[in-house]
Write a protein that holds these residues in place. Structure first.
Motif, PDB file in Angstrom:
ATOM      1  N   TRP A  85      -6.564  -0.362  -2.439  1.00 56.81           N
ATOM      2  CA  TRP A  85      -5.751  -1.380  -1.777  1.00 56.81           C
ATOM      3  C   TRP A  85      -6.600  -2.209  -0.830  1.00 56.81           C
ATOM      4  N   ARG A 108      -9.818  -2.854  -1.134  1.00 55.64           N
ATOM      5  CA  ARG A 108     -10.659  -3.760  -1.926  1.00 55.64           C
ATOM      6  C   ARG A 108      -9.846  -4.952  -2.411  1.00 55.64           C
ATOM      7  N   PRO A 146       0.836  -1.200   0.000  1.00 51.99           N
ATOM      8  CA  PRO A 146       0.000   0.000   0.000  1.00 51.99           C
ATOM      9  C   PRO A 146       0.873   1.253   0.000  1.00 51.99           C
ATOM     10  N   SER A 195     -10.926   1.858  -0.129  1.00 52.55           N
ATOM     11  CA  SER A 195      -9.771   2.241  -0.944  1.00 52.55           C
ATOM     12  C   SER A 195      -9.429   1.109  -1.908  1.00 52.55           C
TER      13      SER A 195
END
Length: 304
Positions: free
Chosen positions: A245, A247, A20, A243
């Motif tokens: 990332w 998801r 991330p 977001s």
């Protein structure tokens, strides 16, 4: 309660998993009008930045690391004759698909249960579609596409055909019946995918993002998985799905738990999605794919 385990693979060379994004600087704080409270806030921000930098230097981890757990439900179930659907419901004369050809790539995989020969994994019947339903209550926005993508990934890896039967109000329970004619008709109950809050289902939460597993039955021949369930922490999923990332993390949890449903166990290999913890993996690794391909070559059992 998971039966025998087997590890047939090697170890994949180290890969670089996507991470991330991390902020490049701490939030700004006005420097005018310093008060003890503002000094304390700045001190806390500096401390947070130090911890953040330390984590980044060591390799940032997904916030759901350590949230995998063993399968639910697990093991084989003994059903009386009147508890089983009519034999052969939905069965075709031959497998409905085929898994991809075996790959030469190294990897690690393990099976949750083996047949009586101690070698062959227990699997779903490839001559029948794997039906599944989704409980929409408490699911995050856009959950349908996340579930669809996760199911498509394991379907491609196994060659098994999956059929979506729509929504349900059924919750995941440890004593879920494998056959529920009043709810689903004369057939094995479909695989159930549900997002549930820890306050309603204690099998998630407290560091566990999801659980998944299947029930196996036998009519005197090979053991065959006939239904299963996946439960995902709805509170965590709702926050994560906000977001890109996050998801990806929810989708990875769904794929991981569906791997358990189809018969994969955890492995001690951080390059595989079936690793007990997640260090940023979002896709199936070579061992995951090899194990799922073998699970797609299960026995056809029209007598069930």
């Amino acid at each position: 309660m998971h039966g025998e385990e087997r590890d047939d693979g090697g170890t994949q060379p180290s890969r670089t998993a996507p991470r991330p994004p991390w902020p490049s600087e701490a939030p700004s704080v006005p420097v005018s009008g310093w008060t003890p409270l503002r000094v304390a806030i700045v001190a806390l921000l500096v401390a947070a930045l130090v911890l953040w930098s330390s984590a980044l230097a060591q390799g940032a981890r997904w916030p759901w690391e350590g949230r995998y757990d063993f399968t639910l439900p697990s093991g084989a179930v003994a059903l009386e004759a009147d508890e089983r659907p009519s034999p052969g419901v939905g069965a075709a004369a031959q497998p409905l698909g085929a898994p991809p050809p075996a790959s030469a790539a190294d990897g690690s995989w393990s099976f949750l249960r083996l047949q009586r020969d101690g070698v062959t994994p227990v699997a779903y019947d490839p001559c029948r579609p794997v039906h599944y339903v989704v409980r929409p209550d408490d699911a995050p926005p856009g959950f349908e596409s996340l579930v669809e993508e996760a199911v498509a990934e394991v379907a491609a890896a196994t060659g098994l055909r999956f059929v979506y039967d729509g929504r349900t109000d059924e919750r995941v329970t440890r004593d879920r019946a494998a056959s529920q004619p009043a709810r689903y008709g004369d057939r094995w109950a479909p695989v159930l995918l549900s997002f549930e809050r820890p306050a309603d289902n204690p099998d998630v939460g407290r560091g566990i993002a999801g659980r998944g597993g299947s029930d196996a039955v036998s009519a005197g021949g090979p053991w065959v998985y006939v239904t299963g369930s996946v439960v995902v922490d709805a509170d965590w999923a709702a926050e994560a799905a906000g977001s890109p990332w996050g998801r990806a993390a929810v989708r990875a949890v769904l794929v991981h738990e569906l791997g358990h449903v189809l018969g994969l166990d955890h492995v001690d290999d951080p390059d595989e999605l079936m690793h007990v913890t997640n260090d940023g993996q979002v896709d199936l690794g070579p061992g995951d794919l090899a194990g799922l391909a073998e699970l797609g070559r299960g026995a056809c059992e029209p007598g069930l």
